[in-house]
Enzyme design. Structure first.
Site, PDB file in Angstrom:
ATOM      1  N   HIS A 142     118.773  99.149  20.571  1.00 54.82           N
ATOM      2  CA  HIS A 142     118.659 100.265  19.640  1.00 54.82           C
ATOM      3  C   HIS A 142     117.808 101.325  20.339  1.00 54.82           C
ATOM      4  CE1 HIS A 142     117.079 102.435  16.104  1.00 54.82           C
ATOM      5  NE2 HIS A 142     118.017 101.864  15.376  1.00 54.82           N
ATOM      6  N   ASP A 175     112.319  92.973  19.832  1.00 53.93           N
ATOM      7  CA  ASP A 175     112.667  93.819  18.697  1.00 53.93           C
ATOM      8  C   ASP A 175     113.345  92.907  17.669  1.00 53.93           C
ATOM      9  OD1 ASP A 175     114.895  96.719  18.235  1.00 53.93           O
ATOM     10  OD2 ASP A 175     113.765  95.499  16.823  1.00 53.93           O
ATOM     11  N   GLN A 200     116.495  93.324  13.369  1.00 51.98           N
ATOM     12  CA  GLN A 200     117.698  92.764  12.755  1.00 51.98           C
ATOM     13  C   GLN A 200     117.631  91.270  12.560  1.00 51.98           C
ATOM     14  OE1 GLN A 200     120.212  94.171  11.257  1.00 51.98           O
ATOM     15  NE2 GLN A 200     119.401  96.169  11.811  1.00 51.98           N
ATOM     16  N   LYS A 259     114.150  96.558   6.167  1.00 56.76           N
ATOM     17  CA  LYS A 259     115.350  95.815   6.512  1.00 56.76           C
ATOM     18  C   LYS A 259     115.334  94.409   5.917  1.00 56.76           C
ATOM     19  CE  LYS A 259     116.515  98.328  10.710  1.00 56.76           C
ATOM     20  NZ  LYS A 259     117.386  99.416  10.256  1.00 56.76           N
ATOM     21  N   CYS A 274     122.687 104.254  16.517  1.00 57.59           N
ATOM     22  CA  CYS A 274     121.510 104.314  17.396  1.00 57.59           C
ATOM     23  C   CYS A 274     121.664 103.422  18.612  1.00 57.59           C
ATOM     24  CB  CYS A 274     120.233 103.915  16.638  1.00 57.59           C
ATOM     25  SG  CYS A 274     119.834 105.018  15.301  1.00 57.59           S
TER      26      CYS A 274
END
Lengths: 407, 129
Positions: free
Chosen positions: A121, A198, A201, A224, A364
């Protein structure tokens, strides 16, 4: 787990879009919020409004207790060793920028190398690109294979004694693929490199254990995983965080301030300048409690039902091409695709007319799209509050759309 | 607005067989515009004769609405003076397409219009210099 009962806990699901029931397939962009989260946030504003950490009065003490208890909730959620390792930020993007601006600035020097993957991303790419430009670092890319998985052979070759940092996503927001980060972290550490994960998600879908993963940094966003917008987390190993200088200065992150010099507060406050996102942190804690009440086991059971079903239904649409993994293993319920002769934004508009919310664009991840020869795709991202009936409706509507365009 | 109007046959025909798609041999005015948000891109070329727009062509890749809009808009430019072209408003462009679009798709529909504005601005700039 009765899905219908769960869905009733999300007030927005009673909305109609263009006269049709809302079918929300954009959770990768932001998750819907259940009543307990909304109520926790409103409760702060209606019953417990105060600034934190300084006040002596009752409301201030209550608010402070809630905020710091939220920190402990996050600590437990990802199994961090110490609560000082949990920094509240405005989201995963700020968390990653924080590491780039402090760890990156202080510990990386000309000639050092940073490895990122082609599927990152922009928030886990641009900060490193900018850092590399500014400090004369080398940025290298772990390739993504056609099936959406990371090319680990090449990763191993790219790792060298100049590699100082590996920044990689746990789960891709476009491909839905789950990366073998434990292996990636182990290999990086062998070369003396640090790893930032990261987890934006993955945090909503997979249980995280930062001690077991042994990552050096981990970032995720509250919104999220059904929390409010404006709050995220940076996890960092204590010995790293204590050596990193602050980059945001002002109230609360200070110890003693004089005209000549200012000293800084201890962790985690050193990195939390200004008034904290108090309501948001409380909302995040409520979201984590809600998530844990449902249980990752139940969430994964539901997803294990939805994923193969969605794959089957989507691939039955004529002209539809999935990007990335076509198999249900090692992935979450995120599906990006294109359809022959039908541009993505037009698909999204026509889906919206049927009440179905998806994303169109590059999500993104321009580098990833370019790698697959695309400028844009449609992304349908599901969560445990979606149903197979909704997937049916998506597939049927997509078939209608191909008919409209191939008339 | 439902399917039948937003993506009615006329719009789809313009998307599949856009008018004025291609390149001019000797363009007098030209510009390239990209809609970063969605990847739509357009190259717009004009040929002038006796103060009027004699020919218009566009190339590029884009969503159905942006291509259909470019097809209709470029056709409407033929025979106009630059001043007349300048007086066309964004709302007129959308009205002529006969659809209602939300803010996100507005950018797609107006890509060709924005390209024309760039051409006109460049030309005025040159004149001043």
């Amino acid at each position: 787990m009765r899905i219908n009962n769960i869905r009733k806990q999300f007030p927005i699901l009673s909305r109609k879009i263009n006269g049709k029931p809302l079918i929300y397939f954009d959770t990768a962009a932001t998750a819907l919020k259940p009543k307990p989260v909304i109520e926790a946030i409103t409760k702060y504003y209606s019953k417990c409004t105060a600034n934190i950490h300084r006040g002596i009065h009752t409301l201030a003490q209550e608010a402070t207790a809630q905020y710091e208890s939220a920190r402990k909730t996050v600590q437990k959620f990802i199994n961090a060793k110490e609560y000082e390792e949990i920094i509240f930020t405005s989201g995963a993007t700020e968390s990653i920028n924080l590491v780039a601006r402090t760890f990156g600035e202080k510990f990386l020097k000309r000639g050092d190398e940073i490895l990122v993957s082609e599927m990152e991303h922009h928030s886990n790419f641009v900060p490193w690109q900018v850092l590399a430009e500014r400090k004369g670092l080398k940025l290298k890319f772990i390739p993504v294979k056609q099936d959406g998985s990371l090319d680990l052979k090449t990763y191993q070759k790219l790792l060298g004694r100049n590699t100082k940092l590996v920044a990689v996503s746990h789960v891709s927001n476009v491909l839905g693929v789950i990366n073998p980060i434990k292996r990636i972290i182990k290999a990086a550490h062998k070369q003396g490199a640090r790893v930032l994960i990261d987890a934006a998600q993955s945090a909503p879908h997979l249980p995280l254990d930062v001690q077991e993963l042994n990552c050096d940094f981990l970032a995720f966003s509250g919104h999220k995983l059904m929390g409010p917008t404006g709050i995220g987390v940076l996890y960092g190993k204590k010995d790293l965080l204590s050596k990193m200088p602050p980059y945001k200065f002002g109230g609360h992150m200070v110890a003693k301030v004089t005209k000549e010099k200012t000293t800084y507060a201890a962790l985690p406050h050193k990195f939390e300048a200004g008034t904290a996102p108090i309501a948001q942190a409380i909302g995040l804690a409520a979201a984590i409690r809600y998530l844990k009440n449902i249980g990752f086991k139940n969430i994964q059971t539901q997803e294990k039902k939805l994923v193969p079903y969605a794959l089957r239904k989507l691939t039955s649409v004529p002209g539809l091409k999935l990007i990335g993994p076509a198999l249900p293993q090692n992935r979450i319920s995120v599906f990006s695709f294109t359809i022959n002769n039908v541009p993505p934004h037009d698909i999204a508009t026509l889906l919206d007319q049927a009440g179905i919310a998806v994303r169109a664009g590059h999500h993104c991840a321009q580098i990833l799209h370019r790698k697959f020869g695309l400028s844009a795709s449609v992304r349908a991202s599901l969560y445990f509050y979606n149903t197979s009936k909704e997937i049916n409706q998506l597939a049927n509507r997509l078939k209608e759309i191909t008919k409209i365009f191939n008339h | 607005m439902n399917d039948s109007q937003l993506y009615r046959q006329e719009i789809l025909n313009h998307y599949r067989n856009p008018q004025n798609f291609g390149k001019l041999k000797h363009a007098d005015l030209k510009t390239e515009k990209i809609n970063e948000l969605c990847g739509d891109e357009i190259v717009l070329q004009l040929k002038l004769s006796k103060g009027k727009i004699k020919n218009v062509k566009f190339t590029g890749t884009g969503c159905a609405l942006s291509v259909a809009s470019a097809s209709l808009f470029t056709e409407s430019l033929k025979g106009k003076t630059l001043t007349q072209a300048k007086n066309i408003t964004a709302s007129q462009v959308i009205k002529n397409l006969g659809i209602q679009v939300g803010p996100a798709r507005r950018k797609c529909v107006l890509l060709v219009y924005d390209a024309l504005q760039e051409i006109l601005k460049k030309r005025t700039g040159k004149r001043r210099a």
